[in-house]
Design a protein around this motif. Structure first.
Motif: not given
Length: 251
Positions: A103-123
């Motif tokens: 139940k704790k994981i459900v409550l934690e996951l529900t408001p999670l904001q998601l967007a497609k992460k792009i893994v690139l070197p950013l330095d």
């Protein structure tokens, strides 16, 4: 005269349309960087690298494509449904501790904001020097998150804490002593989700412990122990991990 006026009108109209609809738009904090043509990654990061305090190893870059976000939200909805079914399974079998953890994981996951992460070197220095690491950015809308070096590590899953202090020159197992694990939590391994790299497993049990440094900006996901999961839910940890990769990190 009329022809020249119409030509000028068309040029101005096209210019205004281009400004209103940039090829690439990047959100950084409350600022929007608009590009009339595809920028190089080096142009993008140089445009926001205005402070020496920015810590690029913990930066994150996301696509704000509505199609990709919709797909992630659909996956989250299906996962929440499965977690609710798992919670009900534990409750029906009298496993109150495991039901509470789920139940704790459900409550934690529900408001999670998601967007497609792009893994690139950013330095900025890295992408400026190496041409192979300096691609053109595809047309679209993006979010760039970079701030000062984080002082804490985010926590998720079968653990009571939501964060803990970042430990210098420490390994994954060192974090466990300060954490309150919940019923059903794995005591042998954690998932580590770096800010700008692929996730990896950190073995932390007495029998399998190995050194795995935790990078600043990472999220530690404490999974459910496999032996506590019914066979039809054995992939639930992997599904949670797949979504956590695309969690939008607050600056």
């Amino acid at each position: 005269m009329i022809y020249r006026f119409l030509l000028l009108f068309i040029v101005v109209s096209c210019s205004l349309t281009l400004q209103a609809n940039p090829v690439v738009r990047v959100q950084f904090n409350d600022v929007f960087l608009d590009y009339a043509q595809q920028p190089r990654l080096s142009d993008l990061v140089a445009g926001v690298n205005t402070s020496a305090n920015l810590y690029w190893p913990s930066a994150s870059f996301y696509s704000l494509s509505s199609t990709e976000i919709h797909s992630l939200e659909q996956k989250k909805a299906k996962l929440l449904q499965r977690l609710t079914e798992l919670h009900n399974y534990y409750a029906q079998h009298g496993d109150e501790g495991l039901a509470a953890t789920t139940k704790k994981i459900v409550l934690e996951l529900t408001p999670l904001q998601l967007a497609k992460k792009i893994v690139l070197p950013l330095d900025p220095d890295t992408v400026r020097i190496k041409t192979s690491l300096n691609p053109l950015i595809d047309a679209g809308q993006y979010l760039l998150v970079v701030a000062e070096k984080p002082a804490t590590v985010a926590l998720f899953g079968a653990v009571e804490n939501s964060s803990t202090l970042l430990l210098n020159a420490s390994e994954a197992a060192d974090y466990l002593s300060d954490l309150k694990l919940l019923e059903g939590a794995s005591a042998s391994f954690l998932y580590v989700v770096p800010a700008n790299a692929d996730p990896f497993i950190a073995k932390v049990g007495l029998w399998n412990r190995e050194f795995k440094a935790i990078p600043a900006g990472a999220t530690l996901f404490v999974p459910l122990e496999l032996r506590h999961l019914p066979s039809e839910f054995e992939d639930i940890n992997q599904q949670i991990l797949d979504l956590l990769v695309h969690k939008v990190v607050a600056p």
